[in-house]
Design an enzyme around this catalytic site. Structure first.
Site, PDB file in Angstrom:
ATOM      1  N   GLU A 195     -10.200  -2.457  15.443  1.00  0.00           N
ATOM      2  CA  GLU A 195      -8.972  -3.081  15.985  1.00  0.00           C
ATOM      3  C   GLU A 195      -8.559  -2.474  17.307  1.00  0.00           C
ATOM      4  O   GLU A 195      -7.807  -3.074  18.056  1.00  0.00           O
ATOM      5  CB  GLU A 195      -7.733  -2.941  15.076  1.00  0.00           C
ATOM      6  N   GLU A 199       1.988  -3.162  26.190  1.00  0.00           N
ATOM      7  CA  GLU A 199       1.567  -2.918  27.572  1.00  0.00           C
ATOM      8  C   GLU A 199       2.299  -3.831  28.546  1.00  0.00           C
ATOM      9  O   GLU A 199       2.246  -3.617  29.756  1.00  0.00           O
ATOM     10  CB  GLU A 199       0.050  -3.171  27.723  1.00  0.00           C
ATOM     11  N   GLU A 219       1.935   2.369  13.023  1.00  0.00           N
ATOM     12  CA  GLU A 219       0.874   2.344  12.019  1.00  0.00           C
ATOM     13  C   GLU A 219      -0.229   1.516  12.639  1.00  0.00           C
ATOM     14  O   GLU A 219      -0.213   0.301  12.587  1.00  0.00           O
ATOM     15  CB  GLU A 219       1.408   1.739  10.712  1.00  0.00           C
ATOM     16  N   ASP A 224       0.885  -1.166   0.000  1.00  0.00           N
ATOM     17  CA  ASP A 224       0.000   0.000   0.000  1.00  0.00           C
ATOM     18  C   ASP A 224       0.927   1.221   0.000  1.00  0.00           C
ATOM     19  O   ASP A 224       1.380   1.695   1.042  1.00  0.00           O
ATOM     20  CB  ASP A 224      -0.888  -0.032   1.250  1.00  0.00           C
ATOM     21  N   ASP A 231       6.453  -6.036  18.889  1.00  0.00           N
ATOM     22  CA  ASP A 231       5.255  -6.626  18.283  1.00  0.00           C
ATOM     23  C   ASP A 231       4.909  -7.902  19.027  1.00  0.00           C
ATOM     24  O   ASP A 231       5.798  -8.637  19.457  1.00  0.00           O
ATOM     25  CB  ASP A 231       5.448  -6.928  16.781  1.00  0.00           C
ATOM     26  N   HIS A 252      -5.277   0.063   1.174  1.00  0.00           N
ATOM     27  CA  HIS A 252      -5.826  -1.227   1.604  1.00  0.00           C
ATOM     28  C   HIS A 252      -6.975  -1.050   2.598  1.00  0.00           C
ATOM     29  O   HIS A 252      -7.715  -1.980   2.862  1.00  0.00           O
ATOM     30  CB  HIS A 252      -4.728  -2.119   2.197  1.00  0.00           C
TER      31      HIS A 252
END
Ligand code: SAH
Length: 570
Positions: free
Chosen positions: A348, A324, A339, A246, A295, A508
């Site tokens: 989400e 967290e 992002e 994208d 992540d 997207h």
């Protein structure tokens, strides 16, 4: 086939046990309470399957038989203790995947923190490295193969004590890294377990979604009602490929970062939800001193590899876990890049995590990237689309399949809406300044909107929702209230921005389409100049707070006829 652990190797014991413990700790004054390390250790060769009783003889074997002289390499590349640990694990990991002669010509080849983790279970070489290497490369004595860091037996010097303390500190660090890895493994297993419990549930959701036409989270499998399926949906290649390709999205981050290198030079950056590591690598290339990439999906393993392959292991640290929950190696960061945007912006609920990270880690004058987002709504009219995708089901090869669209009016659809299908200027209904936005602002009951029709329309078929994203360079910068991304950029606004609206280049995210249910009411033609106005609300679903309920109340001009409808994204 390359064996993947020492236990699977055909063991050939070679060498002698003479080199068991060269430090001879028992003779060192002040260290009497430490157990002397008299056990015979089994050390597997770095490049073949031969096993030695002791690290020293294994290293001599490497030197004589494989022309691999670790002691010289250490000296030449100026490696400290942890560097040697990384070197060992790097060689072992390369050999494990079939590389016969790992490239050890540069230190950068094995700087990634992943190489702190042992490749072989209980790798005796790692625990005996201090016998071979000193604390700093200058300690290496070429004549003795690097063992001169130890004081002569029976004497204790300050230098020797310092060495020993430093060495124990390093061992502690290693053990901590190992412990963290084990903790993460446990978390991962727990995750997999939870995932298997709700897999059936997720499958059911997929089927509902498929029948309603609602797209999945960024083309990944649908979100389930637990975080485990959410993060699992980000573990595959496909979803990341979609995002990377994208170009509206990825170019915007790249352009902002590369065009503002002065903001990054020497700074510490936190990448919340790093995925493949792309944004972290942009930041590192722009001159950031340190980037922490976090992540909680399996994709982090690829991110780590990508970072390493691009020689950025010394700058970017990849951490697995929820933002967290992970422990960052720093207390504060200068910049947060993320992002986080979902369909209709807030699907989400990833922004909640970014806000949490901001409140926890961003310095008061720190920068959020992106800095602002605006949500838009506009009326939609597209008789062709309605005919093709709705009425179509009334007669499929002569059969009534109307049941196929039973959810079409209940679910938000993710679709590419044509520009001509939007007969009015959009109305911005939520403006977020990421530096100050609070989580409470992300759910709201009734934001007003009003859109004046620019042309006559046969029917108001529904509403379209999209968002604009802005990247300002100043932490306290403001986007002008009426600014729309595409106009702002066209008119030379001082920032990078992009729109996900129907008039912009496809992204997207496409657009969120809310079709009006006319099964029990009549659509009416509308005239240019009439105003579609009302209120819009976003609520998180009680059973899944990553999912959204969107409620609309509207009327035409100030007509007495009021309309309302709700749609879900789950
Ligand atoms: N930054 C990447 C990926 C963006 S997709 C890119 O621009 O291409 C969002 C990523 O955030 C996903 O990989 C997801 O697993 C991760 N993520 C979402 N919430 C998170 C959280 N609370 N903690 C850690 N990672 C999170």
């Amino acid at each position: 086939m390359v064996p993947d652990s020492a236990s699977e190797r055909e063991m050939t014991v070679s060498g002698s046990s003479e080199d068991g413990d060269v430090l001879d700790l028992a003779d060192d004054e002040g260290w009497e309470d430490l157990e002397p390390d008299v056990e015979t250790v089994k050390v597997v060769c770095l490049l073949c399957d031969v096993v030695f009783e002791g690290a020293q003889s294994m290293l001599e074997h490497c030197k004589d038989n494989h022309q691999l002289d670790i002691v010289s390499i250490r000296k030449d590349l100026g490696l400290d203790f942890l560097d040697v640990v990384k070197l060992v694990n790097y060689i072992r990991s390369e050999v494990k995947v079939g590389v016969q002669k790992p490239d050890i010509s540069a230190k950068s080849n094995f700087q990634d923190e992943q190489y702190l983790l042992p490749v072989l279970e209980d790798d005796a070489l790692l625990w005996n490295l201090h016998d071979i290497v000193g604390q700093d490369p200058d300690d290496v004595d070429e004549d003795t193969g690097g063992v001169s860091v130890k004081a002569p037996s029976g004497t204790t010097t300050d230098r020797n004590d310092e060495n020993r303390v430093a060495e124990l500190e390093m061992k502690l660090q290693l053990a901590e890294v190992e412990l963290e890895a084990r903790r993460n493994e446990i978390k991962f297993l727990q995750l997999k377990f939870e995932e298997s419990l709700d897999r059936d549930d997720a499958r059911e959701r997929d089927m509902i979604a498929a029948s309603s036409g609602m797209g999945p989270a960024r083309n990944a499998p649908m979100l389930g009602n637990t975080d485990s399926s959410y993060f699992a949906s980000y573990s595959g290649h496909e979803i990341h490929e979609t995002m990377l390709k994208d170009t509206v999205r990825t170019d915007a981050y790249r352009d902002f970062i590369y065009e503002n290198k002065h903001l990054f030079e020497g700074k510490t950056v936190l990448d919340v939800g790093c995925g493949t590591g792309i944004l972290s690598m942009f930041c590192a290339r722009a001159g950031a001193a340190k980037v922490i990439a976090v992540d909680n999906s399996d994709i982090i393993d690829f991110a780590r590899e990508n970072v390493y392959k691009n020689g950025m292991g010394e700058i970017i640290s990849c951490l697995r876990g929820k933002i967290e929950e992970v422990v960052l190696p720093v207390k504060k960061v200068d910049i947060i890049v993320s992002e986080w945007m979902g369909y209709c912006l807030l699907y989400e609920a990833m922004l909640d995590s970014v806000i949490w990270a901001r409140d926890q880690y961003l310095t008061p004058d720190g920068l959020m990237i992106p800095s602002h987002c605006t949500l838009h709504i506009a009326p939609m009219t597209d008789s062709e689309y309605i005919e093709d995708h709705i009425h179509h089901w009334k007669n499929v090869y002569g059969f009534d399949m109307i049941s196929m669209y039973k959810d079409i009016y209940n679910d938000v659809m993710v679709r590419e809406v044509q520009d001509f299908a939007v007969p009015a200027e959009s109305a911005p209904f939520l403006r977020l300044s990421l530096k100050t936005t609070k989580t409470e602002e992300l759910t709201f009951a009734s934001k007003t909107f009003a859109c004046e029709l620019k042309a006559d329309i046969e029917a108001l078929d529904g509403f379209v929702i999209w968002f604009d994203t802005f990247f300002l360079t100043r932490p306290d910068g403001q986007v002008p209230t009426e600014a729309k991304a595409e106009e702002y950029v066209r008119e030379g606004g001082e920032c990078v921005a992009f729109t996900t609206g129907p008039h912009g280049k496809r992204t997207h995210w496409q657009q969120g389409v809310l079709l009006i249910d006319y099964r029990d009411k009549q659509s009416i033609p509308l005239k240019k100049g009439q105003v579609v106005n009302g209120t819009i609300g976003y609520q998180k679903r009680r059973d899944d707070n990553r999912a959204l309920d969107i409620n609309l109340h509207w009327q035409i001009d100030d007509s007495q006829q009021k309309w309302k409808q709700s749609w879900s994204m789950c």
